[in-house]
Write a protein that holds these residues in place. Structure first.
Motif, PDB file in Angstrom:
ATOM      1  N   MET A   1       0.846  -1.187   0.000  1.00 29.06           N
ATOM      2  CA  MET A   1       0.000   0.000   0.000  1.00 29.06           C
ATOM      3  C   MET A   1       0.884   1.240   0.000  1.00 29.06           C
ATOM      4  SD  MET A   1      -2.957   1.046   2.692  1.00 29.06           S
ATOM      5  CE  MET A   1      -3.882  -0.422   2.290  1.00 29.06           C
ATOM      6  N   ILE A   2       0.528   2.221  -0.833  1.00 33.36           N
ATOM      7  CA  ILE A   2       1.333   3.440  -0.938  1.00 33.36           C
ATOM      8  C   ILE A   2       1.060   4.344   0.244  1.00 33.36           C
ATOM      9  CG2 ILE A   2       1.862   5.413  -2.409  1.00 33.36           C
ATOM     10  CD1 ILE A   2       2.574   2.643  -3.501  1.00 33.36           C
ATOM     11  N   LYS A   3       2.113   4.782   0.879  1.00 25.74           N
ATOM     12  CA  LYS A   3       1.971   5.622   2.074  1.00 25.74           C
ATOM     13  C   LYS A   3       1.522   7.020   1.668  1.00 25.74           C
ATOM     14  CE  LYS A   3       6.167   4.995   3.537  1.00 25.74           C
ATOM     15  NZ  LYS A   3       6.684   4.035   2.613  1.00 25.74           N
ATOM     16  N   ASN A   4       0.703   7.625   2.515  1.00 25.08           N
ATOM     17  CA  ASN A   4       0.213   8.971   2.269  1.00 25.08           C
ATOM     18  C   ASN A   4       1.151   9.960   2.935  1.00 25.08           C
ATOM     19  OD1 ASN A   4      -1.337  11.173   1.662  1.00 25.08           O
ATOM     20  ND2 ASN A   4      -2.825  10.819   3.314  1.00 25.08           N
ATOM     21  N   ARG A   5       2.252  10.261   2.258  1.00 22.32           N
ATOM     22  CA  ARG A   5       3.243  11.158   2.846  1.00 22.32           C
ATOM     23  C   ARG A   5       2.987  12.593   2.396  1.00 22.32           C
ATOM     24  NH1 ARG A   5       7.586   7.522   0.792  1.00 22.32           N
ATOM     25  NH2 ARG A   5       8.064   6.000   2.397  1.00 22.32           N
ATOM     26  N   ILE A   6       3.587  13.561   3.146  1.00 24.97           N
ATOM     27  CA  ILE A   6       3.479  14.974   2.795  1.00 24.97           C
ATOM     28  C   ILE A   6       4.325  15.230   1.564  1.00 24.97           C
ATOM     29  CG2 ILE A   6       3.951  17.326   3.576  1.00 24.97           C
ATOM     30  CD1 ILE A   6       3.543  16.306   6.429  1.00 24.97           C
ATOM     31  N   GLN A   7       3.753  15.880   0.573  1.00 25.85           N
ATOM     32  CA  GLN A   7       4.463  16.178  -0.672  1.00 25.85           C
ATOM     33  C   GLN A   7       5.235  17.489  -0.536  1.00 25.85           C
ATOM     34  OE1 GLN A   7       4.423  14.104  -3.264  1.00 25.85           O
ATOM     35  NE2 GLN A   7       3.039  12.707  -2.194  1.00 25.85           N
ATOM     36  N   GLY A   8       6.036  17.780  -1.553  1.00 23.19           N
ATOM     37  CA  GLY A   8       6.648  19.096  -1.621  1.00 23.19           C
ATOM     38  C   GLY A   8       8.091  19.177  -1.239  1.00 23.19           C
ATOM     39  N   PHE A   9       8.838  18.073  -1.280  1.00 19.52           N
ATOM     40  CA  PHE A   9      10.274  18.167  -1.015  1.00 19.52           C
ATOM     41  C   PHE A   9      10.958  18.919  -2.153  1.00 19.52           C
ATOM     42  CE2 PHE A   9      10.517  15.793   2.728  1.00 19.52           C
ATOM     43  CZ  PHE A   9       9.699  14.687   2.629  1.00 19.52           C
ATOM     44  N   VAL A  10      12.037  19.611  -1.810  1.00 21.45           N
ATOM     45  CA  VAL A  10      12.808  20.310  -2.837  1.00 21.45           C
ATOM     46  C   VAL A  10      13.477  19.291  -3.744  1.00 21.45           C
ATOM     47  CG1 VAL A  10      14.704  21.905  -3.267  1.00 21.45           C
ATOM     48  CG2 VAL A  10      13.220  22.242  -1.295  1.00 21.45           C
ATOM     49  N   ASN A  57      11.942  14.692  -8.117  1.00 19.62           N
ATOM     50  CA  ASN A  57      10.973  15.366  -7.256  1.00 19.62           C
ATOM     51  C   ASN A  57      10.861  14.782  -5.851  1.00 19.62           C
ATOM     52  OD1 ASN A  57      10.330  17.133  -9.300  1.00 19.62           O
ATOM     53  ND2 ASN A  57       8.537  15.971  -9.987  1.00 19.62           N
ATOM     54  N   ASN A  58      11.512  13.640  -5.597  1.00 18.87           N
ATOM     55  CA  ASN A  58      11.244  12.929  -4.345  1.00 18.87           C
ATOM     56  C   ASN A  58      12.479  12.510  -3.563  1.00 18.87           C
ATOM     57  OD1 ASN A  58       8.190  12.607  -4.319  1.00 18.87           O
ATOM     58  ND2 ASN A  58       8.688  11.804  -6.354  1.00 18.87           N
ATOM     59  N   HIS A  59      13.618  13.151  -3.834  1.00 24.57           N
ATOM     60  CA  HIS A  59      14.839  12.836  -3.083  1.00 24.57           C
ATOM     61  C   HIS A  59      15.220  11.356  -3.185  1.00 24.57           C
ATOM     62  CE1 HIS A  59      15.518  16.755  -1.530  1.00 24.57           C
ATOM     63  NE2 HIS A  59      14.481  16.778  -0.714  1.00 24.57           N
ATOM     64  N   VAL A  60      14.999  10.769  -4.333  1.00 25.08           N
ATOM     65  CA  VAL A  60      15.425   9.396  -4.596  1.00 25.08           C
ATOM     66  C   VAL A  60      16.506   9.455  -5.663  1.00 25.08           C
ATOM     67  CG1 VAL A  60      14.747   7.097  -5.382  1.00 25.08           C
ATOM     68  CG2 VAL A  60      13.167   8.462  -3.980  1.00 25.08           C
ATOM     69  N   PRO A  61      17.760   9.185  -5.322  1.00 25.21           N
ATOM     70  CA  PRO A  61      18.848   9.368  -6.293  1.00 25.21           C
ATOM     71  C   PRO A  61      18.771   8.481  -7.523  1.00 25.21           C
ATOM     72  CG  PRO A  61      19.716   9.331  -4.070  1.00 25.21           C
ATOM     73  CD  PRO A  61      18.278   8.897  -3.974  1.00 25.21           C
ATOM     74  N   GLY A  62      18.309   7.219  -7.363  1.00 25.25           N
ATOM     75  CA  GLY A  62      18.384   6.330  -8.505  1.00 25.25           C
ATOM     76  C   GLY A  62      17.316   5.251  -8.517  1.00 25.25           C
ATOM     77  N   VAL A  63      17.128   4.680  -9.707  1.00 23.59           N
ATOM     78  CA  VAL A  63      16.179   3.590  -9.876  1.00 23.59           C
ATOM     79  C   VAL A  63      16.658   2.696 -11.003  1.00 23.59           C
ATOM     80  CG1 VAL A  63      14.706   5.046 -11.359  1.00 23.59           C
ATOM     81  CG2 VAL A  63      13.756   2.971 -10.331  1.00 23.59           C
ATOM     82  N   ASP A 368       8.703   4.609  -3.009  1.00 27.06           N
ATOM     83  CA  ASP A 368       7.351   4.260  -3.455  1.00 27.06           C
ATOM     84  C   ASP A 368       6.762   5.339  -4.349  1.00 27.06           C
ATOM     85  OD1 ASP A 368       7.204   5.990  -1.247  1.00 27.06           O
ATOM     86  OD2 ASP A 368       5.285   5.191  -0.569  1.00 27.06           O
ATOM     87  N   ARG A 369       7.232   6.576  -4.179  1.00 24.73           N
ATOM     88  CA  ARG A 369       6.767   7.661  -5.044  1.00 24.73           C
ATOM     89  C   ARG A 369       7.406   7.594  -6.425  1.00 24.73           C
ATOM     90  NH1 ARG A 369       7.359  12.834  -0.972  1.00 24.73           N
ATOM     91  NH2 ARG A 369       6.064  12.027   0.724  1.00 24.73           N
ATOM     92  N   VAL A 370       8.397   6.748  -6.552  1.00 27.96           N
ATOM     93  CA  VAL A 370       9.045   6.540  -7.846  1.00 27.96           C
ATOM     94  C   VAL A 370       8.496   5.285  -8.519  1.00 27.96           C
ATOM     95  CG1 VAL A 370      11.240   6.105  -9.024  1.00 27.96           C
ATOM     96  CG2 VAL A 370      11.140   7.734  -7.123  1.00 27.96           C
ATOM     97  N   TRP A 371       8.491   4.163  -7.785  1.00 28.57           N
ATOM     98  CA  TRP A 371       8.062   2.939  -8.454  1.00 28.57           C
ATOM     99  C   TRP A 371       6.578   2.935  -8.764  1.00 28.57           C
ATOM    100  CZ3 TRP A 371       4.252   0.272  -6.214  1.00 28.57           C
ATOM    101  CH2 TRP A 371       4.206   0.069  -4.839  1.00 28.57           C
TER     102      TRP A 371
END
Length: 390
Positions: A1-10, A57-63, A368-371
């Motif tokens: 299940m996708i977590k409902n996190r606060i959006q808006g990271f730089v 957009n989500n502070h995830v360096p790689g996929v 999870d915001r990437v995959w």
């Protein structure tokens, strides 16, 4: 299940150096890393666009991504950095921790116990345990079976695990089962009557890990490497962080994009697997095709097919086979698993009727915001192709 996190990271400031893309020809032998970029596949281009945007957009360096078509890896794609500071790019050979995807893989080793006659799927598990026993309960302990553990219907506690920082001494399996590695001190115990409801339990897989060790007299990680990974050619997959693997590992990043130490787990069957997108994609290929010539006697194809069938009871909260979970996107049902540990996130999704699949590995807590948007793009394409074929 996708977590409902606060959006808006730089977002990260990415340049052309931040991503590399690669594709394998459809039908080439698995493991061939002679890659070709294919711009003729619109799904490839769509996933590239979505993946680059989501990582930034989500502070995830790689996929790292692998797409399976007609039961074979069609292409892989690598976006971003395995390590930001050194500008080390993600490649198909980059090693990631995959969180609870570990359960789907560990289920193969646990199912293998039944083929060796060491346990039956419906045997009471507690009778085989010596080092640790389930605590007394108002519920029937004799109904805790391997079938129910693998399908999350055994009525056991402990949803998941946080692990420890690499370099920290790990406690024993017995200590974990007794609750000493949980921040809230939660032990593995019966919390409902076995076989009456679906309730996700990482604790059940820790109990199954102990069962494997008791029945084989081997450490879980050693058994899995010798009896599952090596026969299948998964040469970059392990339930421990070996020195060789560390050299090819991505760096883990927290939700703010800060590098953190890798997590290590006593509870390896539940959460401790390290692997590459190529190794995990090959595992998915075998799950899709059940090809006896490729299974190398690790499992009988008939047993693998049993693992991929729904086990009752299930509910709106979840539906599982033996190690495999069922997921639904707008009416498209897939099997596979997702996984999240601090600094890591992963997903494996397979649509058996079309012999299609996608594997997505991320080195960030926000993975999870990437995959998920990548998965959406893939699932929509599968649905479109199904409609065309009708």
């Amino acid at each position: 299940m996708i977590k409902n996190r606060i959006q808006g990271f730089v977002a990260f400031s990415f340049t052309a150096l931040l991503f590399s893309c690669s594709a394998t020809k459809q039908g080439v032998e698995w493991g061939n890393t002679e890659n070709m970029v294919s711009k003729t596949d619109s799904l490839y281009m769509e996933i590239q666009r979505v993946g680059m945007e989501a990582t930034k957009n989500n502070h995830v360096p790689g996929v790292a991504i692998a797409v399976i078509q007609h039961g074979k890896v069609a292409w892989t794609q690598s976006i971003g950095f395995a390590d930001v500071e050194s500008k080390k790019p993600v490649t198909p050979e980059t090693i990631f921790n995959v969180g609870s995807v570990s359960k789907m893989v560990s289920a193969w080793g646990l199912m293998q116990l039944t083929e060796k006659g060491l346990v039956k799927l419906d045997d009471p598990v507690d009778q085989f345990l010596v080092r640790w026993k389930l605590p007394a309960s108002p519920y029937d302990i004799s109904k805790v079976t391997l079938r129910r553990i693998l399908s999350h219907t055994a009525g056991l506690s402990v949803h998941g695990y946080g692990g420890s920082e690499q370099g920290t001494p790990l406690l024993s399996l017995e200590e974990s089962l007794s609750g000493k590695t949980k921040r809230n001190g939660e032990s593995v115990r019966l919390i409902s009557e076995p076989g009456t409801k679906w309730e996700y339990s990482g604790g059940g897989y820790t109990l199954a890990q102990l069962l494997l060790e008791e029945r084989t007299k081997e450490k879980f990680a050693v058994y899995m490497k010798k009896n599952v990974f090596e026969p299948l050619g998964l040469n970059h997959t392990h339930y421990e962080w070996t020195e060789d693997m560390m050299a090819n590992s991505a760096t883990a990043y927290d939700a703010s994009g800060k590098p953190i130490k890798n997590r290590i787990f006593t509870e390896q069957a539940a959460a401790g697997l390290q692997t590459t997108v190529l190794d995990l994609a090959h595992f998915a290929e075998l799950s899709i095709t059940s090809d006896p010539s490729q299974l190398n006697k690790v499992l009988k194809s008939t047993n693998l097919q049993v693992m991929e069938k729904q086990i009752l009871p299930f509910s709106d909260q979840g539906k599982s086979g033996l190690g495999y979970r069922f997921m639904n996107y707008e009416g498209l049902e897939t099997i596979g698993h997702t996984g999240e540990n601090e600094g890591w996130s992963a997903g494996v999704f397979m649509h058996l009727p079309t012999k299609s699949g996608i594997v997505i590995l991320c080195n960030g807590s926000n993975g999870d915001r990437v995959w998920y948007p990548i998965y959406q793009s893939w699932a929509k394409r599968i649905k479109e192709n199904k409609n065309i074929d009708k």
